[in-house]
Motif scaffolding. Structure first.
Motif, PDB file in Angstrom:
ATOM      1  N   VAL A   1      37.223  48.361  45.597  1.00 11.23           N
ATOM      2  CA  VAL A   1      37.118  49.509  44.770  1.00 11.23           C
ATOM      3  C   VAL A   1      38.147  49.816  43.800  1.00 11.23           C
ATOM      4  CG1 VAL A   1      36.743  52.094  44.691  1.00 11.23           C
ATOM      5  CG2 VAL A   1      35.609  50.799  46.652  1.00 11.23           C
ATOM      6  N   VAL A   2      38.272  49.798  42.702  1.00  8.55           N
ATOM      7  CA  VAL A   2      39.164  49.782  41.414  1.00  8.55           C
ATOM      8  C   VAL A   2      39.199  51.302  41.104  1.00  8.55           C
ATOM      9  CG1 VAL A   2      40.142  49.105  39.539  1.00  8.55           C
ATOM     10  CG2 VAL A   2      39.229  47.616  41.292  1.00  8.55           C
ATOM     11  N   ARG A   3      40.181  51.880  41.174  1.00  8.65           N
ATOM     12  CA  ARG A   3      40.251  53.320  40.740  1.00  8.65           C
ATOM     13  C   ARG A   3      40.261  53.468  39.118  1.00  8.65           C
ATOM     14  NH1 ARG A   3      43.621  53.257  45.182  1.00  8.65           N
ATOM     15  NH2 ARG A   3      42.964  54.549  46.986  1.00  8.65           N
ATOM     16  N   GLN A   4      40.134  55.002  38.614  1.00 12.19           N
ATOM     17  CA  GLN A   4      40.284  54.551  37.264  1.00 12.19           C
ATOM     18  C   GLN A   4      41.313  54.413  36.307  1.00 12.19           C
ATOM     19  OE1 GLN A   4      37.438  55.866  35.420  1.00 12.19           O
ATOM     20  NE2 GLN A   4      38.699  55.254  33.385  1.00 12.19           N
ATOM     21  N   TYR A   5      42.558  54.702  36.951  1.00 14.21           N
ATOM     22  CA  TYR A   5      43.680  54.261  36.562  1.00 14.21           C
ATOM     23  C   TYR A   5      44.331  52.897  36.700  1.00 14.21           C
ATOM     24  CZ  TYR A   5      45.421  55.901  41.054  1.00 14.21           C
ATOM     25  OH  TYR A   5      45.595  56.044  42.349  1.00 14.21           O
ATOM     26  N   GLU A   6      43.380  52.130  37.236  1.00 15.24           N
ATOM     27  CA  GLU A   6      43.925  50.754  37.858  1.00 15.24           C
ATOM     28  C   GLU A   6      43.167  49.761  37.171  1.00 15.24           C
ATOM     29  OE1 GLU A   6      45.329  51.827  42.425  1.00 15.24           O
ATOM     30  OE2 GLU A   6      43.365  51.210  42.058  1.00 15.24           O
ATOM     31  N   ARG A   7      43.769  48.635  37.313  1.00  8.78           N
ATOM     32  CA  ARG A   7      42.886  47.240  36.788  1.00  8.78           C
ATOM     33  C   ARG A   7      43.398  46.434  38.061  1.00  8.78           C
ATOM     34  NH1 ARG A   7      41.785  50.568  34.050  1.00  8.78           N
ATOM     35  NH2 ARG A   7      41.408  50.594  31.727  1.00  8.78           N
TER      36      ARG A   7
ATOM     37  N   ARG B   1      39.410  43.276  37.017  1.00  6.14           N
ATOM     38  CA  ARG B   1      38.245  43.797  37.352  1.00  6.14           C
ATOM     39  C   ARG B   1      38.464  45.248  36.863  1.00  6.14           C
ATOM     40  NH1 ARG B   1      36.756  39.563  37.982  1.00  6.14           N
ATOM     41  NH2 ARG B   1      35.567  38.538  39.815  1.00  6.14           N
ATOM     42  N   LYS B   2      37.529  45.811  36.182  1.00 10.19           N
ATOM     43  CA  LYS B   2      37.705  47.477  35.599  1.00 10.19           C
ATOM     44  C   LYS B   2      37.488  48.297  36.756  1.00 10.19           C
ATOM     45  CE  LYS B   2      36.638  46.194  30.874  1.00 10.19           C
ATOM     46  NZ  LYS B   2      35.757  46.572  29.718  1.00 10.19           N
ATOM     47  N   PRO B   3      37.638  49.649  36.546  1.00 14.52           N
ATOM     48  CA  PRO B   3      37.522  50.628  37.820  1.00 14.52           C
ATOM     49  C   PRO B   3      36.026  50.691  38.213  1.00 14.52           C
ATOM     50  CG  PRO B   3      38.803  51.522  35.637  1.00 14.52           C
ATOM     51  CD  PRO B   3      38.356  50.138  35.219  1.00 14.52           C
ATOM     52  N   GLY B   4      35.810  50.669  39.469  1.00 15.81           N
ATOM     53  CA  GLY B   4      34.234  50.576  39.986  1.00 15.81           C
ATOM     54  C   GLY B   4      34.463  50.038  41.172  1.00 15.81           C
ATOM     55  N   PHE B   5      33.068  49.650  41.512  1.00 16.97           N
ATOM     56  CA  PHE B   5      32.866  49.079  43.172  1.00 16.97           C
ATOM     57  C   PHE B   5      32.608  47.517  42.578  1.00 16.97           C
ATOM     58  CE2 PHE B   5      30.261  47.637  46.420  1.00 16.97           C
ATOM     59  CZ  PHE B   5      30.879  48.263  47.586  1.00 16.97           C
ATOM     60  N   HIS B   6      33.076  46.580  43.408  1.00 16.49           N
ATOM     61  CA  HIS B   6      33.343  45.323  42.874  1.00 16.49           C
ATOM     62  C   HIS B   6      32.978  44.374  44.545  1.00 16.49           C
ATOM     63  CE1 HIS B   6      34.496  45.714  38.749  1.00 16.49           C
ATOM     64  NE2 HIS B   6      35.476  46.621  39.422  1.00 16.49           N
ATOM     65  N   PHE B   7      32.161  43.193  44.309  1.00 20.89           N
ATOM     66  CA  PHE B   7      32.156  42.172  45.393  1.00 20.89           C
ATOM     67  C   PHE B   7      32.769  41.009  44.947  1.00 20.89           C
ATOM     68  CE2 PHE B   7      28.091  44.806  45.512  1.00 20.89           C
ATOM     69  CZ  PHE B   7      27.977  45.126  46.780  1.00 20.89           C
ATOM     70  N   MET B   8      33.241  40.332  46.083  1.00 20.74           N
ATOM     71  CA  MET B   8      34.090  39.167  45.923  1.00 20.74           C
ATOM     72  C   MET B   8      33.696  38.428  47.052  1.00 20.74           C
ATOM     73  SD  MET B   8      37.771  40.891  44.791  1.00 20.74           S
ATOM     74  CE  MET B   8      38.039  41.558  46.609  1.00 20.74           C
ATOM     75  N   VAL B   9      34.154  36.980  46.992  1.00 25.24           N
ATOM     76  CA  VAL B   9      33.831  36.088  48.111  1.00 25.24           C
ATOM     77  C   VAL B   9      34.736  36.190  49.072  1.00 25.24           C
ATOM     78  CG1 VAL B   9      33.794  33.693  48.547  1.00 25.24           C
ATOM     79  CG2 VAL B   9      33.050  34.278  46.216  1.00 25.24           C
TER      80      VAL B   9
ATOM     81  N   LYS C   1      45.994  45.095  42.636  1.00 24.47           N
ATOM     82  CA  LYS C   1      45.724  46.362  41.785  1.00 24.47           C
ATOM     83  C   LYS C   1      47.038  46.655  41.065  1.00 24.47           C
ATOM     84  CE  LYS C   1      42.220  48.230  44.767  1.00 24.47           C
ATOM     85  NZ  LYS C   1      41.669  49.272  46.006  1.00 24.47           N
ATOM     86  N   VAL C   2      46.761  46.914  39.948  1.00 22.98           N
ATOM     87  CA  VAL C   2      48.086  47.254  38.874  1.00 22.98           C
ATOM     88  C   VAL C   2      47.587  48.431  38.303  1.00 22.98           C
ATOM     89  CG1 VAL C   2      49.208  46.668  37.006  1.00 22.98           C
ATOM     90  CG2 VAL C   2      48.407  44.858  38.337  1.00 22.98           C
ATOM     91  N   SER C   3      48.770  49.363  38.586  1.00 21.31           N
ATOM     92  CA  SER C   3      48.532  50.767  37.990  1.00 21.31           C
ATOM     93  C   SER C   3      48.710  50.870  36.411  1.00 21.31           C
ATOM     94  CB  SER C   3      49.518  51.977  38.688  1.00 21.31           C
ATOM     95  OG  SER C   3      49.308  53.175  38.078  1.00 21.31           O
TER      96      SER C   3
ATOM     97  N   ARG D   1      52.181  49.714  31.981  1.00 20.67           N
ATOM     98  CA  ARG D   1      51.887  48.234  31.838  1.00 20.67           C
ATOM     99  C   ARG D   1      50.551  48.225  30.888  1.00 20.67           C
ATOM    100  NH1 ARG D   1      53.373  49.680  36.868  1.00 20.67           N
ATOM    101  NH2 ARG D   1      54.641  48.282  38.025  1.00 20.67           N
ATOM    102  N   VAL D   2      50.483  47.334  30.055  1.00 18.99           N
ATOM    103  CA  VAL D   2      49.276  47.249  29.184  1.00 18.99           C
ATOM    104  C   VAL D   2      48.472  45.959  29.219  1.00 18.99           C
ATOM    105  CG1 VAL D   2      50.367  48.582  27.401  1.00 18.99           C
ATOM    106  CG2 VAL D   2      50.944  46.473  27.108  1.00 18.99           C
ATOM    107  N   ASP D   3      49.093  45.120  30.020  1.00 15.55           N
ATOM    108  CA  ASP D   3      48.595  43.731  30.378  1.00 15.55           C
ATOM    109  C   ASP D   3      48.764  43.549  31.832  1.00 15.55           C
ATOM    110  OD1 ASP D   3      47.538  41.040  30.551  1.00 15.55           O
ATOM    111  OD2 ASP D   3      48.238  40.520  28.721  1.00 15.55           O
ATOM    112  N   ALA D   4      47.670  43.812  32.534  1.00 14.23           N
ATOM    113  CA  ALA D   4      47.814  43.672  34.133  1.00 14.23           C
ATOM    114  C   ALA D   4      48.097  42.266  34.459  1.00 14.23           C
ATOM    115  CB  ALA D   4      46.278  44.163  34.596  1.00 14.23           C
ATOM    116  N   VAL D   5      47.645  41.344  33.790  1.00 11.20           N
ATOM    117  CA  VAL D   5      47.619  39.784  34.136  1.00 11.20           C
ATOM    118  C   VAL D   5      49.319  39.426  34.177  1.00 11.20           C
ATOM    119  CG1 VAL D   5      47.202  37.422  33.853  1.00 11.20           C
ATOM    120  CG2 VAL D   5      45.327  39.028  33.776  1.00 11.20           C
ATOM    121  N   LYS D   6      49.846  39.712  32.839  1.00 12.06           N
ATOM    122  CA  LYS D   6      51.143  39.393  32.609  1.00 12.06           C
ATOM    123  C   LYS D   6      52.144  40.252  33.453  1.00 12.06           C
ATOM    124  CE  LYS D   6      51.107  38.138  27.884  1.00 12.06           C
ATOM    125  NZ  LYS D   6      51.334  38.500  26.393  1.00 12.06           N
TER     126      LYS D   6
END
Length: 274
Positions: free
Chosen positions: A8-14, A27-35, A43-45, A76-81
């Motif tokens: 589960v990703v919160r609204q202010y997270e990626r 992954r954007k905010p919401g409920f996600h399935f993974m392997v 998670k990045v705030s 943070r504007v780029d969660a990956v970097k």
């Protein structure tokens, strides 16, 4: 739970997902399935972070040692970097902020540090933003919040400010004296044309003094004569002022006609009673 296949990703997270160590996306905010077991989410705030820059001793360009503290705001504007390019974003931003503040303030004069902090803040922010851009971080505000001066410098600045205020006070007083002198010169010209105006002014001053009722006023005889002359000239403008020294006109004996032997030609008659 991410390792169990649910996240589960919160609204202010990626959520940055790695599968077997490889980047799989964000992954954007919401409920996600993974392997399960193979996928891992970090998670990045994305919220704004307030970064205080501790006070540090800085020597300005004019060789004055001061303590400078600041505060920086970034996000943070780029969660990956922010995960791939650097290990600890907050620590990196804090260290580079301290270094930049020391460099910028050290190249400035003390007067500029005290009076033109807005320019220094802008310069520090631009340098920080250009460095942290490669880490996926945006620094959008830097403020110098505390500047500590040595005690001797504070006393010197206080004396300078006091001297400046005294200078302005003396200049204003001198300008007032110049204007007053001009007005007095104009008044002197008026009094020269109308001598009675001086006596009227004296009476006005006496009236102002008498209003306090705590002074003893001595009137010179000349002032009383002048006041009486003013009164007569106002009440009888066509009549010349009378001689207030005697009741009848005085006759100079030297002006009477005399004979050759010095006796008066017309001696006064003497009544013998016959």
């Amino acid at each position: 739970m991410p390792n169990m296949g649910v996240a589960v990703v919160r609204q202010y997270e990626r959520g940055v997902v790695f599968r077997l160590g490889r980047l799989r996306g964000v992954r954007k905010p919401g409920f996600h399935f993974m392997v399960p077991l193979s996928d891992r989410m970090m998670k990045v705030s994305m919220r704004t972070v307030t970064m205080p820059v501790p006070s540090q001793q800085v020597i300005t360009e004019d060789n004055v040692s001061i303590g400078v503290a600041a505060v920086a705001y970034f996000r943070r504007v780029d969660a990956v970097k922010s995960i791939v390019e650097i290990e600890n974003v907050a620590q990196a931003v804090g260290q580079i902020a301290q270094t930049t503040v020391r460099n910028i303030v050290g190249r400035s004069m003390l007067d500029k540090v005290l009076t033109d902090t807005q320019t220094l803040n802008l310069a520090i922010r631009e340098i920080l933003d250009s460095i942290t851009e490669q880490w996926g971080v945006q620094v959008f505000l830097v403020e110098l919040k505390d500047i500590e001066l040595p005690t001797s410098m504070q006393r010197a600045m206080a004396r300078q400010a006091e001297a400046e205020r005294e200078k302005r006070a003396k200049i204003i007083a001198a300008e007032g004296e110049a204007l007053s002198a001009g007005r007095l010169a104009e008044a002197a010209d008026v009094i020269a044309d109308h001598p009675v105006a001086l006596q009227l002014r004296n009476l006005q001053i006496l009236a102002e003094i008498a209003a306090e009722k705590n002074s003893t006023i001595v009137f010179p005889s000349q002032l009383l004569d002048s006041a009486k002359a003013v009164t007569e000239s106002v009440t009888n403008p066509g009549r010349p002022a009378a001689d207030h020294g005697a009741g009848s006109p005085r006759i100079d004996p030297a002006a009477e006609p005399r004979a050759v032997d010095g006796t008066p030609e017309n001696p006064p008659e003497i009544d013998t009673g016959d």
